[in-house]
Design an enzyme around this catalytic site. Structure first.
Site, PDB file in Angstrom:
ATOM      1  N   CYS A   2       0.817  -1.056   0.071  1.00 13.91           N
ATOM      2  CA  CYS A   2      -0.021   0.036  -0.104  1.00 13.91           C
ATOM      3  C   CYS A   2       0.885   1.242  -0.048  1.00 13.91           C
ATOM      4  O   CYS A   2       2.061   1.096   0.212  1.00 13.91           O
ATOM      5  CB  CYS A   2      -0.805   0.139   1.253  1.00 13.91           C
ATOM      6  SG  CYS A   2      -1.709  -1.404   1.399  1.00 13.91           S
ATOM      7  N   ARG A  27       1.874   1.313  -6.005  1.00 12.07           N
ATOM      8  CA  ARG A  27       1.993   0.417  -4.733  1.00 12.07           C
ATOM      9  C   ARG A  27       0.749  -0.116  -4.263  1.00 12.07           C
ATOM     10  O   ARG A  27       0.778  -1.274  -3.694  1.00 12.07           O
ATOM     11  CB  ARG A  27       2.707   1.251  -3.573  1.00 12.07           C
ATOM     12  CG  ARG A  27       3.967   1.788  -3.588  1.00 12.07           C
ATOM     13  CD  ARG A  27       4.346   2.616  -2.496  1.00 12.07           C
ATOM     14  NE  ARG A  27       4.444   1.442  -1.271  1.00 12.07           N
ATOM     15  CZ  ARG A  27       5.592   1.003  -0.858  1.00 12.07           C
ATOM     16  NH1 ARG A  27       6.663   1.397  -1.565  1.00 12.07           N
ATOM     17  NH2 ARG A  27       5.770   0.115   0.158  1.00 12.07           N
ATOM     18  N   GLY A 101       0.822  -3.353   5.436  1.00 10.52           N
ATOM     19  CA  GLY A 101       1.585  -4.352   6.135  1.00 10.52           C
ATOM     20  C   GLY A 101       0.478  -5.418   6.741  1.00 10.52           C
ATOM     21  O   GLY A 101      -0.888  -5.251   6.202  1.00 10.52           O
ATOM     22  N   GLU A 482      12.284 -14.959 -17.309  1.00 11.60           N
ATOM     23  CA  GLU A 482      12.065 -13.153 -17.091  1.00 11.60           C
ATOM     24  C   GLU A 482      10.966 -12.923 -18.066  1.00 11.60           C
ATOM     25  O   GLU A 482       9.984 -12.320 -18.003  1.00 11.60           O
ATOM     26  CB  GLU A 482      13.200 -12.414 -17.457  1.00 11.60           C
ATOM     27  CG  GLU A 482      13.145 -11.005 -17.274  1.00 11.60           C
ATOM     28  CD  GLU A 482      12.409 -10.290 -16.187  1.00 11.60           C
ATOM     29  OE1 GLU A 482      12.145 -11.067 -14.947  1.00 11.60           O
ATOM     30  OE2 GLU A 482      11.922  -9.162 -16.129  1.00 11.60           O
ATOM     31  N   LYS A 486       7.665 -11.303 -17.758  1.00 13.56           N
ATOM     32  CA  LYS A 486       6.949  -9.935 -18.284  1.00 13.56           C
ATOM     33  C   LYS A 486       5.562 -10.289 -18.996  1.00 13.56           C
ATOM     34  O   LYS A 486       4.703  -9.461 -18.915  1.00 13.56           O
ATOM     35  CB  LYS A 486       7.980  -9.532 -19.148  1.00 13.56           C
ATOM     36  CG  LYS A 486       9.039  -8.996 -18.571  1.00 13.56           C
ATOM     37  CD  LYS A 486       8.858  -7.652 -17.666  1.00 13.56           C
ATOM     38  CE  LYS A 486       8.801  -7.765 -16.365  1.00 13.56           C
ATOM     39  NZ  LYS A 486       9.827  -7.956 -15.445  1.00 13.56           N
ATOM     40  N   GLU A 489       2.612 -11.164 -16.474  1.00 17.02           N
ATOM     41  CA  GLU A 489       2.448  -9.569 -15.616  1.00 17.02           C
ATOM     42  C   GLU A 489       1.629  -8.694 -16.143  1.00 17.02           C
ATOM     43  O   GLU A 489       0.619  -8.095 -15.580  1.00 17.02           O
ATOM     44  CB  GLU A 489       3.870  -9.474 -15.037  1.00 17.02           C
ATOM     45  CG  GLU A 489       4.163  -8.581 -14.054  1.00 17.02           C
ATOM     46  CD  GLU A 489       5.508  -8.244 -13.621  1.00 17.02           C
ATOM     47  OE1 GLU A 489       5.697  -7.931 -12.820  1.00 17.02           O
ATOM     48  OE2 GLU A 489       6.354  -8.392 -14.351  1.00 17.02           O
ATOM     49  N   LYS A 612       4.093  -2.794  -6.791  1.00 14.13           N
ATOM     50  CA  LYS A 612       5.536  -2.728  -7.088  1.00 14.13           C
ATOM     51  C   LYS A 612       6.539  -3.355  -5.676  1.00 14.13           C
ATOM     52  O   LYS A 612       7.362  -3.985  -6.178  1.00 14.13           O
ATOM     53  CB  LYS A 612       5.750  -1.220  -7.295  1.00 14.13           C
ATOM     54  CG  LYS A 612       7.095  -0.968  -7.475  1.00 14.13           C
ATOM     55  CD  LYS A 612       7.543  -1.339  -9.076  1.00 14.13           C
ATOM     56  CE  LYS A 612       9.001  -1.002  -9.522  1.00 14.13           C
ATOM     57  NZ  LYS A 612       9.397  -1.933 -10.587  1.00 14.13           N
TER      58      LYS A 612
HETATM   59  C1  AGP Z   1       8.976  -7.820 -11.737  1.00  9.97           C
HETATM   60  O1  AGP Z   1       8.541  -7.509 -12.880  1.00  9.97           O
HETATM   61  C2  AGP Z   1       7.840  -8.022 -10.704  1.00  9.97           C
HETATM   62  N1  AGP Z   1       7.058  -6.983 -10.532  1.00  9.97           N
HETATM   63  C3  AGP Z   1       8.396  -8.564  -9.387  1.00  9.97           C
HETATM   64  O2  AGP Z   1       8.764  -9.842  -9.720  1.00  9.97           O
HETATM   65  C4  AGP Z   1       9.797  -7.995  -8.524  1.00  9.97           C
HETATM   66  O3  AGP Z   1      10.961  -8.178  -9.288  1.00  9.97           O
HETATM   67  C5  AGP Z   1       9.677  -8.625  -7.357  1.00  9.97           C
HETATM   68  O4  AGP Z   1       8.414  -8.492  -6.489  1.00  9.97           O
HETATM   69  C6  AGP Z   1      11.028  -8.435  -6.584  1.00  9.97           C
HETATM   70  O5  AGP Z   1      11.093  -6.843  -6.228  1.00  9.97           O
HETATM   71  P1  AGP Z   1      12.210  -6.311  -5.705  1.00  9.97           P
HETATM   72  O6  AGP Z   1      13.543  -6.252  -6.763  1.00  9.97           O
HETATM   73  O7  AGP Z   1      11.924  -4.739  -5.387  1.00  9.97           O
HETATM   74  O8  AGP Z   1      12.762  -6.894  -4.354  1.00  9.97           O
END
Ligand code: AGP
Length: 617
Positions: A2, A27, A101, A482, A486, A489, A612
């Site tokens: 959040c 977020r 949280g 990856e 992508k 996602e 994010k």
């Molecule tokens: C990537 O496209 C994702 N949104 C996600 O997998 C991300 O890489 C993962 O949550 C880790 O985040 P961080 O690099 O901020 O630790």
């Protein structure tokens, strides 16, 4: 997950809170709300389920008040409804709370409140905090003491901000596992879960540590531990500018960030290539040559795309430094009671530096005496503060889908591999080869980006299918992972990645004319073997897309000259040092995913169900 924003100062805060929420909407974006301390007393609370625009439409024309808190939500407890949106207030409306949280002992706290006759308005864990703080904030009790008393009972994680109608000159904020950043302005203070919400107003920030509270007033702040012991905190300057948080004319941050990769890589490499000794210079790494010689294994940890970058990094470290190296999802590592080896080097990879699973894994390794390096993008983030390490310098990444940070991670792990290798067995000639390869990356990535139109056309064809496979082996495999990540996602096209050689052990059963297969084929000694694997797909008439280098392209053309080409589509990236091929091979897959999302009319920046920064389990 959040987003939290708070303000106390000399200006009306509602527009500042709304602008801050827009900056942290990535977020969480299933509901949003704010609470403002009204000049004539009391709190005014407005909240709505849905995107921020709905909150905006619901705001009264006049909403004066110089202290307030706001929140954009990614639901954990309770559906995204108006009632479950934050801020939450106690029954009298005196106390408002926003929270990022999870309160794990929520059932116990709810039961206690209900037994006391408190009628809870929604299903969230956060609402309990508002009622409990109001109960604790009796006459003669300072707000921070009431907050401390309640948080001492909370099991779980929180970044919280509390506003009290009876003390409208202050906010109390606290953190345990979810980031809280203080922004120091001119006779005003801001708080946020992310610097994105602060940079328009100030460059001076301070990060709260776990178990720390801050009392924030217009003139400054003071920090204390949960047991009331004062702590000391010096703000530092952030270098990111407000422009970096704007779309700059692009429809989506994702495309902007994909196109920014040449500059991001330049920054990741700047000042870190040493031609004289054909090595890397890593300012934040304090390993001596003796330390490096003592390393018997390297273990990389990360989540999601950061884990895939860690897999690729482990391959480069093992091949250059000739040290056993592997990667593991941090979320698995932390729960399997791992053996922590004294002569191992642990490397935590994270964009945000706040991912809870990665952070806890780092803390667990450190607690057991292991040594951890961080490869992190966000300066001052929790993981960055927990370990020595390498900053990525990729600039802020706003899109939920990681793109420029992923390739910066690969380049930075390449630097780390080179550094370790040159202390160990790698000779100067090979070192110089890798230095030159790294230096060439920004320009080579720029060349790949020029092929965007061709990639868009392929993406539109992929978007017409429900599923796709990505295959690769050795260095191609993390890239395939990856690429699949992508695509699913941001476009919601179902995608799976497999080591190419695993296809025949099961997944080949699904290959058909309706299942595009994207084959990641670096130009390395495995190329011929890989080309024979793709024949298995060809034989099942699966549409084949190659993401390859000049050797793969040549093989395709040679086959075409004698009959049928090997692939239906070929996307070629420049030749490069083999260890660095994943950087170049990833870029077409990012554009493929992006344009598939656009073709399917998805919001590439804010994919459904995702946020994010994942600061909850
Ligand atoms: C990537 O496209 C994702 N949104 C996600 O997998 C991300 O890489 C993962 O949550 C880790 O985040 P961080 O690099 O901020 O630790």
């Amino acid at each position: 997950m959040c987003g939290i924003v708070g303000y106390v100062g000399r200006r009306d805060c509602a527009p500042i809170l709304m602008e801050g929420l827009a900056r942290v909407e990535y977020r969480g974006y299933d509901s949003a709300g704010l609470a403002v301390a009204a000049p004539r007393g009391g709190l005014r609370v407005v909240k709505r389920a849905g995107r921020l625009a709905r909150l905006h439409d619901a705001l009264p024309r006049r909403l004066a008040g110089r202290a307030g808190i706001a929140h954009t939500r990614w639901a954990t407890h309770g559906e995204p409804t108006d009632a479950n949106a934050h801020p939450h207030t106690d029954a009298s409306g005196r106390i408002a709370v926003v929270h990022n949280g999870i309160v794990e002992n929520v059932s116990e706290l709810r039961a206690e409140l209900e037994a006391d006759g408190v009628a809870l308005a929604g299903e969230t864990d956060t609402e309990c905090l508002a009622h409990l703080i109001a109960r604790a904030a009796g006459p003669g009790t300072a707000l921070e003491d009431a907050v401390r008393a309640v948080l001492a009972r909370v099991e779980g994680t929180y970044g919280v901000a509390v506003l009290d109608a009876e003390h409208p000159d202050r906010l109390v904020v606290a953190r345990n596992g979810s980031p809280v950043i203080l922004g120091v302005g001119e006779r005003e203070m801001l708080v946020a879960s992310d610097v994105a919400a602060l940079v328009r107003h100030t460059r001076q920030v301070a990060h709260l540590d776990d178990g720390e509270l801050a009392v924030v007033e217009a003139g400054g702040f003071r920090t204390l531990a949960l047991d009331a012991t004062p702590t000391s905190k010096r703000p530092f300057d952030i270098t990111w500018s407000i422009e970096q948080f704007d779309k700059d004319g692009h429809e989506h941050f994702m495309r902007k960030e994909i196109l920014e990769q040449p500059e991001a890589l330049e920054r990741a490499l700047r000042g870190r290539l040493d031609d004289r000794f054909a090595t890397a210079v890593l300012g934040g790494v304090e390993l001596t040559a003796r330390d490096v010689l003592g390393i018997r294994r390297v273990k990389l940890l990360g989540c999601g795309s950061a884990y895939y970058a860690a897999l690729a990094g482990a391959q480069v470290i093992e091949s250059l430094a000739r040290t056993p190296a592997d990667a593991e999802p941090a979320s698995e590592f932390r729960y399997r009671d791992p053996v922590i080896e004294r002569d191992a080097l642990y490397v935590a990879v994270s964009q945000s530096g706040e991912t809870l699973d990665t952070l806890v894994a780092v803390q667990e390794v450190k607690r057991r005496g292991g040594r951890v390096l961080g490869v992190v993008n966000v300066v001052g983030s929790t993981i960055a503060r927990e370990c020595e390490g390498v900053y990525l310098h990729a600039g802020p990444e706003i899109s939920v889908a990681s793109t420029k940070v992923f390739t910066s991670m690969l380049a930075s792990l390449g630097l780390l591999a080179l550094y370790l290798a040159r202390v160990r067995d790698l000779g100067p000639a090979d070192g110089a080869r890798v230095v030159a390869g790294l230096r060439a990356l920004p320009e080579q990535v720029a060349a790949v980006l020029e092929g965007e139109d061709a990639i868009r056309a392929v993406a539109e064809r992929v978007a017409a299918h429900d599923s796709a496979f990505f295959i690769g082996r050795h260095r191609g495999y993390p890239v395939a992972l990856e690429g699949a990540q992508k695509l699913k996602e941001v476009s919601y096209v179902h995608a799976e990645a497999y080591p190419a050689s695993e296809l025949k052990h099961g997944p080949l059963a699904l290959v058909s004319p309706d299942l595009p297969v994207v084959a990641v084929l670096p130009d390395d000694p495995l190329l011929d073997k890989n080309l024979s694997f793709v024949q298995q797909v060809r034989a099942r008439r699966g549409p084949l897309i190659a993401v390859t280098q000049p050797g793969g392209e040549a093989a395709h053309h040679a086959a075409a000259a004698t009959g049928e080409g090997l692939f239906d589509e070929v996307l070629t990236v420049p030749a490069c040092e083999p260890e660095l091929a994943p950087v170049l091979l990833t870029v077409p897959l990012q554009l493929l995913a992006y344009h598939a999302a656009v073709a399917l009319d998805r919001d590439a920046d804010q994919p459904r169900n995702l946020a994010k920064s994942v600061t909850v389990e």
